[in-house]
Design an enzyme around this catalytic site. Structure first.
Site, mmCIF file in Angstrom:
data_model
loop_
_atom_site.group_PDB
_atom_site.id
_atom_site.type_symbol
_atom_site.label_atom_id
_atom_site.label_comp_id
_atom_site.label_asym_id
_atom_site.label_seq_id
_atom_site.Cartn_x
_atom_site.Cartn_y
_atom_site.Cartn_z
ATOM 1 N N ARG A 64 1.276 -39.723 -14.212
ATOM 2 C CA ARG A 64 0.219 -40.737 -14.054
ATOM 3 C C ARG A 64 -1.076 -40.145 -13.515
ATOM 4 O O ARG A 64 -2.140 -40.731 -13.672
ATOM 5 C CB ARG A 64 0.738 -41.898 -13.204
ATOM 6 C CG ARG A 64 1.552 -42.864 -14.061
ATOM 7 C CD ARG A 64 2.332 -43.828 -13.234
ATOM 8 N NE ARG A 64 3.531 -43.230 -12.716
ATOM 9 C CZ ARG A 64 4.195 -43.659 -11.650
ATOM 10 N NH1 ARG A 64 3.758 -44.701 -10.988
ATOM 11 N NH2 ARG A 64 5.302 -43.059 -11.266
ATOM 12 N N GLU A 101 13.790 -36.961 -1.054
ATOM 13 C CA GLU A 101 14.690 -37.646 -0.129
ATOM 14 C C GLU A 101 16.097 -37.021 -0.219
ATOM 15 O O GLU A 101 16.735 -36.737 0.780
ATOM 16 C CB GLU A 101 14.737 -39.130 -0.499
ATOM 17 C CG GLU A 101 15.217 -40.010 0.603
ATOM 18 C CD GLU A 101 15.219 -41.467 0.157
ATOM 19 O OE1 GLU A 101 14.622 -41.787 -0.881
ATOM 20 O OE2 GLU A 101 15.857 -42.263 0.863
HETATM 21 P P1 AMP Z 1 5.168 -38.574 -2.832
HETATM 22 O O1 AMP Z 1 5.482 -37.142 -3.186
HETATM 23 O O2 AMP Z 1 6.222 -39.175 -1.958
HETATM 24 O O3 AMP Z 1 3.787 -38.729 -2.235
HETATM 25 O O4 AMP Z 1 5.253 -39.425 -4.165
HETATM 26 C C1 AMP Z 1 4.195 -39.486 -5.003
HETATM 27 C C2 AMP Z 1 4.605 -39.647 -6.438
HETATM 28 O O5 AMP Z 1 5.640 -40.604 -6.624
HETATM 29 C C3 AMP Z 1 3.417 -40.128 -7.237
HETATM 30 O O6 AMP Z 1 3.323 -39.323 -8.401
HETATM 31 C C4 AMP Z 1 3.712 -41.569 -7.576
HETATM 32 O O7 AMP Z 1 3.392 -41.821 -8.927
HETATM 33 C C5 AMP Z 1 5.199 -41.762 -7.312
HETATM 34 N N1 AMP Z 1 5.473 -42.931 -6.426
HETATM 35 C C6 AMP Z 1 5.956 -42.867 -5.158
HETATM 36 N N2 AMP Z 1 6.109 -44.094 -4.634
HETATM 37 C C7 AMP Z 1 5.686 -44.982 -5.569
HETATM 38 C C8 AMP Z 1 5.553 -46.406 -5.621
HETATM 39 N N3 AMP Z 1 5.894 -47.205 -4.591
HETATM 40 N N4 AMP Z 1 5.059 -46.962 -6.761
HETATM 41 C C9 AMP Z 1 4.694 -46.182 -7.798
HETATM 42 N N5 AMP Z 1 4.798 -44.842 -7.803
HETATM 43 C C10 AMP Z 1 5.279 -44.224 -6.721
#
Ligand code: AMP
Length: 178
Positions: A64, A101
């Site tokens: 995305r 996680e």
């Molecule tokens: P992080 O590495 O935990 O910051 O996760 C970021 C990635 O996970 C991004 O590429 C987001 O597209 C996806 N992501 C994480 N949480 C969500 C959420 N609640 N809704 C949509 N996409 C999410």
């Protein structure tokens, strides 16, 4: 920075889907933005304004992060570099592991697309825990790039992703926060 009108429109358009893809996750679905070309254009203009004159290339995170990142790069007339999930890019590429996680994941970037000394914007749709973005920033640094900015459509502040990004001393921007 984003006008209150743009923020309101995005808040109304982005859908929140409970318990997807796992119980307890409130998934932010940005796909309705692409049904409204004017809203998409305004969003790109806002993201481009944040980075104008401050960066030499955009790195977008699969998948995305590509949807907005490449349009921002075109708007600013700078290169766009793909950061992809493991196994998608032909060699030569460099890799960076990061913790999930449960278990680990890996992202990759083609070698020699980013030039040493370039100021880089790292873009993704959403900042959650910051793990993916932190790994992307490490890939940029491995190639000699300067991590100058991070931009997102959405920041989930309660997950403290910004803490992980502090080490890069870069500007951080998101249009919406929850
Ligand atoms: P992080 O590495 O935990 O910051 O996760 C970021 C990635 O996970 C991004 O590429 C987001 O597209 C996806 N992501 C994480 N949480 C969500 C959420 N609640 N809704 C949509 N996409 C999410």
């Amino acid at each position: 920075m984003a006008s209150p009108k743009l923020i309101e429109k995005l808040e109304k358009t982005i859908q929140s889907i409970p318990d997807f893809p796992k119980p307890g996750i409130l998934f932010k679905d940005i796909s309705p933005i692409f049904l409204d070309s004017q809203l998409y254009e305004e969003t790109i203009a806002d993201l481009a304004n944040f980075s104008r004159g401050k960066i030499d290339a955009v790195c977008g995170i699969e998948s995305r992060g590509f949807l907005f990142g490449i349009a921002v790069a075109v708007a600013l007339g700078v290169p766009f570099i793909l950061i992809r999930k493991k196994g998608k890019l032909p060699p030569p590429f460099i890799s960076q592991k990061y913790d999930l996680e449960y278990g680990t994941a890996e992202i990759e970037m083609r070698e020699n697309q980013l030039k040493p000394g370039q100021r880089i914007l790292i873009h993704d749709d959403l900042l959650a825990t910051g793990g993916t973005t932190e790994a992307a920033a490490k890939l940029v640094q491995k190639q000699g790039g300067i991590v100058s900015q991070f931009s997102f459509l959405i920041g989930l502040n309660f997950l403290n992703g910004k803490e992980k990004l502090k080490q890069f001393h870069a500007e951080i921007y998101h249009l919406l926060e929850y």
